[in-house]
Design a protein around this motif. Sequence first.
Motif, short mmCIF file in Angstrom:
data_model
loop_
_atom_site.label_atom_id
_atom_site.label_comp_id
_atom_site.label_asym_id
_atom_site.label_seq_id
_atom_site.Cartn_x
_atom_site.Cartn_y
_atom_site.Cartn_z
N CYS A 10 10.13 14.67 -3.56
CA CYS A 10 9.10 14.38 -3.14
C CYS A 10 8.20 15.20 -2.95
CB CYS A 10 9.28 14.03 -2.18
SG CYS A 10 10.12 13.56 -2.70
N LEU A 11 7.94 15.81 -2.23
CA LEU A 11 6.99 16.64 -2.17
C LEU A 11 7.31 17.81 -2.68
CD1 LEU A 11 5.56 16.32 -0.14
CD2 LEU A 11 5.33 15.51 -1.48
N VAL A 197 0.09 0.25 -4.65
CA VAL A 197 1.03 -0.40 -5.56
C VAL A 197 0.56 -1.84 -5.72
CG1 VAL A 197 3.42 -1.09 -5.96
CG2 VAL A 197 2.93 1.02 -4.69
N ALA A 198 0.53 -2.30 -6.96
CA ALA A 198 0.15 -3.68 -7.29
C ALA A 198 -1.13 -4.08 -6.56
CB ALA A 198 1.31 -4.62 -6.93
N GLY A 199 -2.10 -3.16 -6.57
CA GLY A 199 -3.42 -3.52 -6.05
C GLY A 199 -3.60 -3.41 -4.55
N LYS A 200 -2.56 -3.06 -3.82
CA LYS A 200 -2.71 -2.90 -2.38
C LYS A 200 -2.59 -1.44 -1.99
CE LYS A 200 -1.70 -7.30 -0.40
NZ LYS A 200 -0.98 -8.03 0.63
N THR A 201 -3.39 -1.03 -1.02
CA THR A 201 -3.42 0.37 -0.60
C THR A 201 -2.62 0.56 0.68
OG1 THR A 201 -5.62 0.52 -1.55
CG2 THR A 201 -4.99 2.26 -0.02
N TYR A 202 -1.83 1.63 0.71
CA TYR A 202 -0.94 1.84 1.86
C TYR A 202 -1.20 3.14 2.61
CZ TYR A 202 1.46 -2.12 -0.21
OH TYR A 202 1.74 -3.36 -0.70
N GLY A 203 -2.31 3.78 2.31
CA GLY A 203 -2.59 5.02 3.03
C GLY A 203 -3.70 5.78 2.34
N ILE A 204 -3.88 7.04 2.77
CA ILE A 204 -4.96 7.87 2.24
C ILE A 204 -4.34 9.09 1.56
CG2 ILE A 204 -7.02 9.19 2.87
CD1 ILE A 204 -7.38 6.26 3.53
N PRO A 205 -4.76 9.41 0.35
CA PRO A 205 -4.20 10.59 -0.33
C PRO A 205 -4.67 11.89 0.34
CG PRO A 205 -6.00 9.67 -1.62
CD PRO A 205 -5.78 8.73 -0.48
N SER A 369 0.75 14.48 -2.18
CA SER A 369 1.21 13.55 -1.14
C SER A 369 0.02 12.95 -0.41
CB SER A 369 2.12 14.26 -0.16
OG SER A 369 1.37 15.17 0.63
N GLY A 370 0.32 11.95 0.38
CA GLY A 370 -0.72 11.30 1.17
C GLY A 370 -0.23 11.01 2.56
N THR A 371 -1.09 10.36 3.35
CA THR A 371 -0.71 9.92 4.69
C THR A 371 -0.54 8.41 4.63
OG1 THR A 371 -2.16 11.66 5.51
CG2 THR A 371 -1.29 10.10 7.12
#
Lengths: 498, 304
Positions: A10-11, A197-205, A369-371
């Motif tokens: 991962c990172l 993923v699949a058009g939905k956002t889960y955080g901020i890069p 990575s993102g938050t």
Amino acid sequence: MIGGQDSLHCLRPRAGLRRALPISRRDGHLMWGSNRASRSSLRAASRSSRRGRQTARHAAVAVTIAALTALTACGSDSDSDKTDKAAQGDKAPGGQGGGTAQLDFWGWNPAYEKAVTAFNAAHPDIHVNYNKVEPGSKGGYAKMLAAVKANNAPCLAQMGYETLPSFLVEGALQDVDKEAAAVKSKYSAGAWSQMSVAGKTYGIPVDTGPVAMFYRTDVFAKNGLTPPKTWDEFAQQADKVHTADPAVAYSAFGGNDPWWYAGMAWQNGGSWFKPEGDTWKVSLTEPGTQKVTQYWQQLLDKKVVSSDPTFTPDWYKRFGDGSVASYVGPVWFTALLEENAKDAAGKWAVAPMPQWDATGKTTGNIGGSGTAVLKGCKNTKAAVTFADWMSSDTASLTTLVKDAGIYPAATSGASLDAMQQPSAYFGNAKIYDIFKESAAQAPAGWQWGPTMTQVSADLTDRVGKAGAGNGKLADALTGVQGTTIKAIQDKGLKAAAG
Amino acid sequence: MSAPIPRRKRRRSAPLMFLAPFGVLFAAMYAVPVGYAIVESLHKVQRSGLGLTPPKRVYAGFENYTKALHDDALWHGVGRVLLFGAVQVPVMLGLALVLALLLDAKSARLKGFFRTAYFLPYAIPGVIATILWAFLYMPRSSPVVSMLDAVGLPSDFLGEDAVLWSIANVVTWTWTGYNMLVIYSALQAIPQELYEAAELDGCGPWRTAWRIKVPLVAPAIALTTVFSVIGTLQLYTEPRVLRPLTSSLDADYTPIMSAYHKAVENNDYGQGAAVSVLLALGTCLLSFAVLKLSARLTNGRSSL
């Protein structure tokens, strides 16, 4: 995913400008090499080490502790009064009603702490509690997943891009489409797509890993070469350098590092994964990857490039003594090179990543990575406010660039003062100009899959073997294609070749 | 005022009180985790489609076990550690026995020094020991490799064929001293009269060692064998540490690595737990078989 030790890489360590970011290199692997910063951070975080029986024992203890913690319903590692406050804060959205919104944030980047302190000072209505956990692949991810299960997860978590889909299929993420839409334009499209993923956002890069070519000026000068513009030229130069001195490998094949391989494929605009309808389409043999596979197979067959396992003391030794003349790698490799090949100061330079056709202008990306916003976060608005601030505020980015050596995902990052500085190790060249260009040229369509730890381990095993002359790269990729589809199906998800 | 506790009752509760600290720790640190692993091994996580909806944990019966038993990579790992054990355990215990006999010999000098020296590697944690050895194995950094190269013996300690034995070497180096100490303690416990009697009967040092000492320490050898067999099946530290250095060590190179890979890296704790439970059962069976076998051998020999 979620790796424990070794795993998801991962990172990747993106190190950056001045100092190496202490990050775990590859998932599951012991950190080798003499990166002092990495070592100390590992020591601090102590995630690493995967020591066998001990690990098993630690894991057992950790499980027990987690179970006990869940039973007593006390918070994670923050002390309980902090957690209480956080819980209250979650109920008081955005500081309404006079309360201060309390947010927990777990990550392992030591520089985040400073950014959080600065944020808290500037935002009286939101208070972020930063908790340092072990790097993701060394246990941080496992801890986050356990916390989500136990309903006491933090609102925010540091997360490697490749791990995001894995968290999603564990049901550990919360989408923030509404809250994040307004800040989308501040970030490079490629980085933004990594938090979706699949058009939905889960955080901020937060950061990315633009790719360029590192090369030894002394070896190139001796052979009368200038950095290659195209991969064809790269191959010709490889023949020439290796023929002139068989002890010198023209470049290093990083194939046992799956993220490197992905970074090479990334340049061609395809993707190994695509969510289509309700099915994960898996294609480790898509045309762009095949091009990379055939190309490096030729170089390996001619033995003009080195195939030593990457990031080992032996490998770094080659960078120091000039027995490897180039490496196509990410921005954070600058710091690793500085740390591990000190003697070669002034001998390395940076050039743009070679292109597949002479007029092309695309590059790859390795790491970043993102938050992410975790499931159960009750104040997603405040969470996004903070995450966006940390990733785009000038003061915050300056801290992150200086202390952690990240390459910002925010487009404004390119104009930071810290990004205009010459690098002493690279003969005082302004190497970040090349990475800026590279960051802007990385295609945005790359999508990671839901079982990246497995993909990473399988690629490491199989491509590593093929690189060492044991089989062919194409067979290795086809093999991992099969194991990956099976692994996704084993999770109960739908997967198909595509 | 509380009534005095009847003496008998107090007597009965006393052992329980003394057992409590152990009992609590044993339950919390051993029984509960083992129970948890067994429960986990009977469950799986159910998802659907892309996995955008939250996963559910459902009862899976023996599905995880069936899957584990059909996992070729796991069986290869088992075969590998059995081969490893078949070679490494006899070599290590043979060495340990010889060293213990040497230390116990009448003519031995500097016993304290040698005892400590042999035992010292055991005091070094497995990870550190492996890292030390890794620097002797790595092709470009190792002085050993370059010396062998210089005399025309190219070697690849981390190659596909050699790496298992390179690991065996580290394990032997670490554990021989420990096993020697166990056997040596048993030797110390042999009454001197036996030696005197043997000497009167005309036994030389060789015969004494072979006819008196070895049979009498056979139970200690049996014990170290069982420990070594268990350790072999749980081989993890050494291959794990060496893994980043070579392409010869897969993620599921040994059964424990496989369990770890499944549970932590693939986040399939049910599958990992099933492999662990199977491995624990297998280890139990094998240790039991070794104990039985050695008991038979021991009886046979001591009746000589």
